[in-house]
Design a protein around this motif. Structure first.
Motif, PDB file in Angstrom:
ATOM      1  N   THR A 183      19.092  43.201  35.713  1.00  0.00           N
ATOM      2  CA  THR A 183      19.796  41.931  35.574  1.00  0.00           C
ATOM      3  C   THR A 183      19.128  41.055  34.523  1.00  0.00           C
ATOM      4  O   THR A 183      17.901  40.897  34.514  1.00  0.00           O
ATOM      5  CB  THR A 183      19.800  41.176  36.920  1.00  0.00           C
ATOM      6  OG1 THR A 183      20.426  42.007  37.905  1.00  0.00           O
ATOM      7  CG2 THR A 183      20.551  39.857  36.800  1.00  0.00           C
ATOM      8  N   VAL A 184      19.924  40.496  33.646  1.00  0.00           N
ATOM      9  CA  VAL A 184      19.420  39.598  32.608  1.00  0.00           C
ATOM     10  C   VAL A 184      19.266  38.193  33.194  1.00  0.00           C
ATOM     11  O   VAL A 184      20.188  37.663  33.812  1.00  0.00           O
ATOM     12  CB  VAL A 184      20.370  39.557  31.397  1.00  0.00           C
ATOM     13  CG1 VAL A 184      19.859  38.587  30.342  1.00  0.00           C
ATOM     14  CG2 VAL A 184      20.540  40.956  30.814  1.00  0.00           C
ATOM     15  N   VAL A 185      18.082  37.614  33.016  1.00  0.00           N
ATOM     16  CA  VAL A 185      17.806  36.264  33.505  1.00  0.00           C
ATOM     17  C   VAL A 185      18.085  35.268  32.387  1.00  0.00           C
ATOM     18  O   VAL A 185      17.593  35.432  31.256  1.00  0.00           O
ATOM     19  CB  VAL A 185      16.344  36.134  33.974  1.00  0.00           C
ATOM     20  CG1 VAL A 185      16.056  34.712  34.450  1.00  0.00           C
ATOM     21  CG2 VAL A 185      16.053  37.140  35.075  1.00  0.00           C
ATOM     22  N   ARG A 186      18.865  34.234  32.679  1.00  0.00           N
ATOM     23  CA  ARG A 186      19.162  33.182  31.710  1.00  0.00           C
ATOM     24  C   ARG A 186      18.202  32.016  31.906  1.00  0.00           C
ATOM     25  O   ARG A 186      17.867  31.652  33.039  1.00  0.00           O
ATOM     26  CB  ARG A 186      20.607  32.694  31.870  1.00  0.00           C
ATOM     27  CG  ARG A 186      21.644  33.813  31.805  1.00  0.00           C
ATOM     28  CD  ARG A 186      21.786  34.383  30.409  1.00  0.00           C
ATOM     29  NE  ARG A 186      22.631  35.574  30.384  1.00  0.00           N
ATOM     30  CZ  ARG A 186      22.946  36.235  29.276  1.00  0.00           C
ATOM     31  NH1 ARG A 186      22.494  35.797  28.111  1.00  0.00           N
ATOM     32  NH2 ARG A 186      23.709  37.314  29.324  1.00  0.00           N
ATOM     33  N   HIS A 187      17.746  31.440  30.807  1.00  0.00           N
ATOM     34  CA  HIS A 187      16.739  30.385  30.866  1.00  0.00           C
ATOM     35  C   HIS A 187      17.259  29.107  30.201  1.00  0.00           C
ATOM     36  O   HIS A 187      18.049  29.158  29.263  1.00  0.00           O
ATOM     37  CB  HIS A 187      15.463  30.821  30.147  1.00  0.00           C
ATOM     38  CG  HIS A 187      14.812  32.042  30.724  1.00  0.00           C
ATOM     39  ND1 HIS A 187      13.952  31.989  31.798  1.00  0.00           N
ATOM     40  CD2 HIS A 187      14.908  33.347  30.367  1.00  0.00           C
ATOM     41  CE1 HIS A 187      13.528  33.210  32.067  1.00  0.00           C
ATOM     42  NE2 HIS A 187      14.088  34.052  31.224  1.00  0.00           N
ATOM     43  N   LYS A 233       5.505  40.660  28.537  1.00  0.00           N
ATOM     44  CA  LYS A 233       6.249  41.875  28.863  1.00  0.00           C
ATOM     45  C   LYS A 233       7.552  41.556  29.591  1.00  0.00           C
ATOM     46  O   LYS A 233       8.609  42.135  29.279  1.00  0.00           O
ATOM     47  CB  LYS A 233       5.386  42.809  29.719  1.00  0.00           C
ATOM     48  CG  LYS A 233       4.258  43.476  28.971  1.00  0.00           C
ATOM     49  CD  LYS A 233       3.655  44.643  29.753  1.00  0.00           C
ATOM     50  CE  LYS A 233       3.041  44.213  31.056  1.00  0.00           C
ATOM     51  NZ  LYS A 233       2.433  45.347  31.790  1.00  0.00           N
ATOM     52  N   THR A 234       7.485  40.653  30.553  1.00  0.00           N
ATOM     53  CA  THR A 234       8.689  40.266  31.288  1.00  0.00           C
ATOM     54  C   THR A 234       9.738  39.693  30.341  1.00  0.00           C
ATOM     55  O   THR A 234      10.938  39.987  30.458  1.00  0.00           O
ATOM     56  CB  THR A 234       8.337  39.233  32.375  1.00  0.00           C
ATOM     57  OG1 THR A 234       7.432  39.826  33.313  1.00  0.00           O
ATOM     58  CG2 THR A 234       9.584  38.751  33.098  1.00  0.00           C
ATOM     59  N   ALA A 235       9.275  38.878  29.391  1.00  0.00           N
ATOM     60  CA  ALA A 235      10.192  38.266  28.431  1.00  0.00           C
ATOM     61  C   ALA A 235      10.866  39.317  27.551  1.00  0.00           C
ATOM     62  O   ALA A 235      12.084  39.281  27.329  1.00  0.00           O
ATOM     63  CB  ALA A 235       9.432  37.254  27.573  1.00  0.00           C
ATOM     64  N   VAL A 236      10.080  40.250  27.034  1.00  0.00           N
ATOM     65  CA  VAL A 236      10.633  41.292  26.158  1.00  0.00           C
ATOM     66  C   VAL A 236      11.606  42.183  26.924  1.00  0.00           C
ATOM     67  O   VAL A 236      12.687  42.532  26.422  1.00  0.00           O
ATOM     68  CB  VAL A 236       9.491  42.125  25.541  1.00  0.00           C
ATOM     69  CG1 VAL A 236      10.047  43.372  24.839  1.00  0.00           C
ATOM     70  CG2 VAL A 236       8.686  41.279  24.555  1.00  0.00           C
ATOM     71  N   LEU A 249      16.487  34.188  25.517  1.00  0.00           N
ATOM     72  CA  LEU A 249      16.281  35.064  26.670  1.00  0.00           C
ATOM     73  C   LEU A 249      14.803  35.354  26.936  1.00  0.00           C
ATOM     74  O   LEU A 249      14.458  35.840  28.016  1.00  0.00           O
ATOM     75  CB  LEU A 249      17.034  36.377  26.474  1.00  0.00           C
ATOM     76  CG  LEU A 249      18.566  36.242  26.477  1.00  0.00           C
ATOM     77  CD1 LEU A 249      19.205  37.580  26.154  1.00  0.00           C
ATOM     78  CD2 LEU A 249      19.063  35.708  27.811  1.00  0.00           C
ATOM     79  N   LEU A 250      13.931  35.057  25.990  1.00  0.00           N
ATOM     80  CA  LEU A 250      12.499  35.212  26.248  1.00  0.00           C
ATOM     81  C   LEU A 250      12.020  34.211  27.304  1.00  0.00           C
ATOM     82  O   LEU A 250      11.028  34.454  27.988  1.00  0.00           O
ATOM     83  CB  LEU A 250      11.693  35.015  24.965  1.00  0.00           C
ATOM     84  CG  LEU A 250      11.718  36.167  23.957  1.00  0.00           C
ATOM     85  CD1 LEU A 250      11.061  35.733  22.653  1.00  0.00           C
ATOM     86  CD2 LEU A 250      11.022  37.397  24.505  1.00  0.00           C
ATOM     87  N   GLY A 251      12.699  33.075  27.377  1.00  0.00           N
ATOM     88  CA  GLY A 251      12.306  32.065  28.346  1.00  0.00           C
ATOM     89  C   GLY A 251      11.166  31.184  27.886  1.00  0.00           C
ATOM     90  O   GLY A 251      10.611  30.428  28.688  1.00  0.00           O
TER      91      GLY A 251
END
Length: 317
Positions: free
Chosen positions: A233-237, A217-220, A171-173
């Motif tokens: 919303t959780v972004v999936r990578h 920061k966006t990743a955390v 999820l960190l991407g």
């Protein structure tokens, strides 16, 4: 987590509050700056550390900014941020090691209550690891190293803990996620007591910039959203899951000359680089033990015996 941190606060912590202070490491002069966020609603307990290695600046600035910007009214649960874990190494601009005992803090977990300074720091952090529901250890390109953003999770502690760690790592991407069986690092120590987590790497050569910090920061925040600690919303990578990471270490002191670059695809037996003496004469050559991708590479000319010089993420087989 609340009970552990309370002794470092002048007043009782209450929901929807943010507290700051220093965690004093018993028997040492070390005081670790921390921010404790007690959310308005119940939820998970999160431990976030940065600056285990003093020269890894993007992660330290990321932790400082998150500590200032996170709003307790939006938090469910608690977040303890330690920024940095190793303040003496940070001020000394040291790579890897601590100034008091010359030890690599991330190689002495879970630490010792009556050990050296680094061992005592690790022991103190480990108490918080045991009380947390999830552990985020932020790292990034030390003074002498370049790296591709990647995440390491521990495969110790059982399949359930490992899978939680693996999923959160994605999820960190960051482009690459790799499992580890090391039992003396921060995430291994946490996993062995049942706390899932990961060690993230982002940054280059002891520098930091606002773009990297914003990315971090966006990743955390995305990870914290996945635990419902923060709204949104959780972004999936799409990431590449690697089988393992093979680290090549120096066998003598001298001058390091890499033969590969970051994110190069290398084959088994391919030359990674060589060490020469002070007259420019080659003394040792190093070759890849597997097919894979170069994730980490020492960028300094100087190299010492037992220093990591290159890490290859194994892509299969």
């Amino acid at each position: 987590m609340i009970d552990l941190i309370q002794s470092y606060l002048p007043d009782e912590t209450s929901p929807n509050s943010k507290s700051r202070g220093y965690i004093r490491v018993s028997g040492t002069p070390v005081e670790m700056p921390f921010t404790f966020i007690h959310g308005a609603n119940p939820g998970k307990s999160i431990l976030l550390t940065a600056g285990v290695h003093g020269g890894e600046y993007p992660c330290i600035e990321t932790a400082i900014q998150l500590a200032n910007e996170l709003d307790p009214s939006e938090v469910s649960g608690t977040i303890l941020i330690i920024h940095p874990v190793n303040p003496a190494a940070f001020l000394a601009r040291m790579q890897y090691y601590g100034p008091y005992d010359g030890k690599n803090l991330n190689r002495v977990f879970p630490g010792k209550a009556l050990g050296s300074v680094s061992e005592r720091i690790a022991y103190q952090v480990h108490q918080f690891q045991q009380a947390a529901d999830f552990f985020l250890d932020l790292h990034g390109g030390d003074i002498h190293e370049g790296l591709v953003p990647f995440v390491i999770y521990s495969e110790l502690g059982g399949s359930e803990v490992a899978e939680q760690s693996r999923q959160a790592s994605a999820l960190l991407g960051f482009p690459y996620v790799v499992g580890s069986v090391s039992d003396n690092g921060s995430i291994g120590a946490a996993a062995k007591v049942g706390t899932p987590g990961f060690l993230a790497e982002l940054g280059q050569c002891g520098r930091w910039n606002h773009v990297e910090v914003a990315q971090y920061k966006t990743a955390v925040i995305n990870v914290l959203r996945s635990f419902a600690v923060l709204p949104g919303t959780v972004v999936r990578h799409e990431v590449a899951f690697l089988e393992k990471m093979l680290v090549t270490t120096a066998t003598l002191d001298g001058c390091w000359y890499p033969a590969v670059a970051l994110e190069d695809k290398v084959g088994k037996g391919q030359k990674l680089g060589e060490i020469r003496d002070y007259f420019g004469v080659m003394q040792a050559e190093y070759f890849s033990d597997s097919d894979g991708i170069v994730l980490y590479l020492v960028t300094s000319l100087a190299i010492m015996t037992n220093d990591p010089i290159c890490a290859v993420g194994v892509t299969g087989g």
